[in-house]
Design a protein around this motif. Structure first.
Motif, mmCIF file in Angstrom:
data_model
loop_
_atom_site.group_PDB
_atom_site.id
_atom_site.type_symbol
_atom_site.label_atom_id
_atom_site.label_comp_id
_atom_site.label_asym_id
_atom_site.label_seq_id
_atom_site.Cartn_x
_atom_site.Cartn_y
_atom_site.Cartn_z
ATOM 1 N N PHE A 257 3.689 -4.789 -9.313
ATOM 2 C CA PHE A 257 4.021 -4.867 -7.899
ATOM 3 C C PHE A 257 3.511 -6.221 -7.410
ATOM 4 C CE2 PHE A 257 3.467 -4.278 -3.446
ATOM 5 C CZ PHE A 257 4.511 -3.449 -3.077
ATOM 6 N N PHE A 258 4.388 -7.011 -6.802
ATOM 7 C CA PHE A 258 3.995 -8.355 -6.385
ATOM 8 C C PHE A 258 3.737 -8.419 -4.885
ATOM 9 C CE2 PHE A 258 5.969 -8.864 -10.427
ATOM 10 C CZ PHE A 258 5.242 -9.871 -11.038
ATOM 11 N N SER A 259 2.626 -9.103 -4.524
ATOM 12 C CA SER A 259 2.304 -9.293 -3.113
ATOM 13 C C SER A 259 2.293 -10.790 -2.850
ATOM 14 C CB SER A 259 0.909 -8.735 -2.810
ATOM 15 O OG SER A 259 0.867 -7.361 -3.105
ATOM 16 N N PRO A 260 2.670 -11.273 -1.663
ATOM 17 C CA PRO A 260 3.010 -10.467 -0.497
ATOM 18 C C PRO A 260 4.485 -10.073 -0.408
ATOM 19 C CG PRO A 260 2.985 -12.785 0.103
ATOM 20 C CD PRO A 260 2.671 -12.714 -1.364
ATOM 21 N N THR A 261 5.275 -10.249 -1.457
ATOM 22 C CA THR A 261 6.715 -10.009 -1.328
ATOM 23 C C THR A 261 7.121 -8.546 -1.421
ATOM 24 O OG1 THR A 261 6.859 -10.443 -3.685
ATOM 25 C CG2 THR A 261 7.392 -12.276 -2.214
ATOM 26 N N ASN A 262 6.209 -7.673 -1.877
ATOM 27 C CA ASN A 262 6.533 -6.250 -2.065
ATOM 28 C C ASN A 262 7.680 -6.033 -3.058
ATOM 29 O OD1 ASN A 262 4.557 -5.405 -0.334
ATOM 30 N ND2 ASN A 262 5.921 -5.094 1.420
ATOM 31 N N GLU A 263 7.724 -6.835 -4.096
ATOM 32 C CA GLU A 263 8.765 -6.709 -5.118
ATOM 33 C C GLU A 263 8.201 -6.049 -6.375
ATOM 34 O OE1 GLU A 263 11.854 -7.556 -4.941
ATOM 35 O OE2 GLU A 263 12.047 -9.148 -3.434
ATOM 36 N N LYS A 264 9.077 -5.371 -7.118
ATOM 37 C CA LYS A 264 8.632 -4.727 -8.354
ATOM 38 C C LYS A 264 9.443 -5.206 -9.545
ATOM 39 C CE LYS A 264 7.711 -0.217 -6.384
ATOM 40 N NZ LYS A 264 8.104 1.181 -6.448
ATOM 41 N N ALA A 265 8.819 -5.215 -10.711
ATOM 42 C CA ALA A 265 9.559 -5.487 -11.944
ATOM 43 C C ALA A 265 8.721 -5.013 -13.122
ATOM 44 C CB ALA A 265 9.858 -6.975 -12.076
ATOM 45 N N VAL A 266 9.393 -4.824 -14.256
ATOM 46 C CA VAL A 266 8.711 -4.296 -15.448
ATOM 47 C C VAL A 266 8.407 -5.449 -16.415
ATOM 48 C CG1 VAL A 266 8.968 -2.746 -17.447
ATOM 49 C CG2 VAL A 266 9.854 -2.056 -15.192
ATOM 50 N N VAL A 267 7.214 -5.390 -17.025
ATOM 51 C CA VAL A 267 6.808 -6.422 -17.987
ATOM 52 C C VAL A 267 7.578 -6.216 -19.294
ATOM 53 C CG1 VAL A 267 4.871 -7.365 -19.325
ATOM 54 C CG2 VAL A 267 4.488 -6.467 -17.003
#
Ligand code: GTP
Ligand code: MG
Length: 436
Positions: A257-267
């Protein structure tokens, strides 16, 4: 000196009032752990004879390091190494060195533990208090207090108890506690690597046993993941996010989960340089890594990756409090703007209010001047233009610190608090995907 397998070196800082014996202690630690180059002791004996001292002055050893250091260009020479059977140690710099405070505050020299040296005769002094406070603001929690020069006091045990109590009381008043307090004689090497009959009344650990019981950053693996993005590399089709894992661990297959963008992705992979087989599937706190994601979400330097579970996310806010140590000759004032750096991120902030200016001697609150002068400690509220992803120090001692810059120079630094401020993540708009 080679590092012991699987045990990272422990970085320690040695602080304390003028003349309380910091340099002597360093010299003695090096001697007692056989870390001195051949011929050094003979050289020291020669110097002591010339200067007319009958006992060995271990602090002279540090003078010779200082001389080498003054001529050196690389930062590495400000580090002094020694080792025990357990692991390697690095002593970061020595107080009194001009850049010491700046390096400590900027995190250029990050310590895992500290030794606070207190003279048994003189007890707690001005710099003992100031340095103890600084340890707090640097986020240090593993602290060995050594009551030094025990050979020079009468009724040693009674004096040790008295001085220990006053140190403990001061530390408690700033919400800090010593991991161990022990009596030593740096000059004679008592209770450093070994014990002797002069202090048979003390049956706790020696200084080296105390240091060996401290943990290096491997212990940060159990905390929630914080991976501040240092850079994004592109190789053909591949996009690799690089940085150092500050706390926690990350595995291939984890949803980030990336901040501050509120984006998600899988490694999708962990990358290493040079490439090694078999490919790494997990990386932990302290490691510098690169990773790839299954989606081209917008990520840049300064963004912070964590795991998606809600309760472990960093705060998202544009206003927060900091408990700081001020170094600049120009006072910090309400309305001033500064650049701050935390993790790998930089942001512009404005001083919204000065809550407290704390006198480190008696801890009274003196805000009457309305500003924070050089070498003062204060609590201030800062406001940023954008939402920042932060961890309060109480929740993540590793990430919850910041450095304040004035014209590219370190002006101050301290720890972050979210006391009284809500997390604004819920009201933050989800950023739009930007495909690159
Ligand atoms: P600054 O770098 O000036 O802040 O001092 P320091 O903390 O490095 O102190 P240093 O090691 O130079 O020691 C100051 C004096 O205290 C020297 O004369 C040392 O010999 C003496 N000293 C240090 N440790 C002991 C000790 O265990 N016993 C006695 N009797 N004297 C000590
Ligand atoms: Mg010294």
């Amino acid at each position: 000196m080679t590092q012991k397998k699987h045990t990272p070196p422990l970085h320690i800082v040695i602080v304390g009032h003028v003349d309380h014996g910091k340099s002597t202690l360093i010299g003695r630690l090096l001697y007692d752990t056989n870390s001195l180059p051949d011929g050094k002791v003979e050289e020291l004996q020669e110097i002591c004879k010339r200067r007319g001292t009958d006992v060995l002055e271990w602090s002279f050893l540090l003078d010779s390091y200082q001389a080498e250091r003054d001529q050196a260009i690389t930062i590495d020479t400000t580090q002094i190494w020694f080792k025990t059977a357990q692991r390697d140690y690095v002593i970061i710099d020595a107080p009194g060195h001009r850049e010491f405070l700046k390096n400590m505050i900027s995190g250029a020299a990050q310590a895992d533990a500290a030794i606070l040296v207190v003279d048994a005769k003189e007890g707690l002094q001005e710099q003992t208090r100031r340095h103890a406070y600084l340890l707090k603001l640097l986020g240090l929690q593993q602290i060995a207090v050594v009551i030094n020069k025990m050979d020079a006091v009468e009724q040693a045990q009674k004096r040790f108890i008295e001085v220990s109590k006053s140190v403990q009381d001061y530390l408690a008043s700033i919400h800090l506690s010593a991991t161990h307090i022990l009596p030593i004689s740096a000059r004679h090497g008592t209770m450093i690597a070994s014990r002797d009959e002069t202090m048979s009344w003390y049956d706790g650990p020696t200084l080296l046993e105390t240091l060996d019981s401290f943990q290096s950053h491997t212990s940060r693996q159990d905390a929630p993941l914080r991976f501040p993005i240092q850079d994004v590399y592109r190789f053909d089709e591949k996009r690799i996010l690089v940085g150092r894992i500050e706390t926690g661990s990350v595995k291939v297959g984890d949803t980030l989960f990336f901040s501050p963008t509120n984006e998600k992705a899988v490694v999708t992979s962990l990358e290493q340089w040079p490439e090694r087989e078999p490919r790494k599937l997990k990386a932990v706190a302290g490691e510098s890594i690169g990773l790839t994601l299954n989606q081209p979400i917008f990520v840049e330097r300064g963004h912070l990756a964590s795991h998606e579970q809600e309760e472990t996310l960093p705060f998202l806010t544009n206003v927060f409090r900091t408990h700081l140590f001020w170094l600049s000759h120009k006072p910090l004032k309400v309305g001033n703007s500064y650049k701050v750096r935390y993790g790998t991120n930089e942001a512009m902030v404005t001083v919204q209010s000065i809550e407290k200016v704390i006198d480190t001697q008696d801890l009274h609150d003196d805000t009457s001047s309305g500003e924070v002068a050089r070498n003062e400690v204060a609590e201030v509220t800062l406001r940023a233009r954008n939402l920042l992803a932060l961890d309060p120090y109480e929740e993540n001692a590793r990430i919850g610190r910041l450095v304040i810059y004035e014209n590219h120079d370190v002006a101050g630094g301290g720890i972050i608090s979210m006391q009284g401020y809500p997390d604004q993540r819920q009201i933050a708009p989800k950023s739009q995907n930007i495909y690159e």
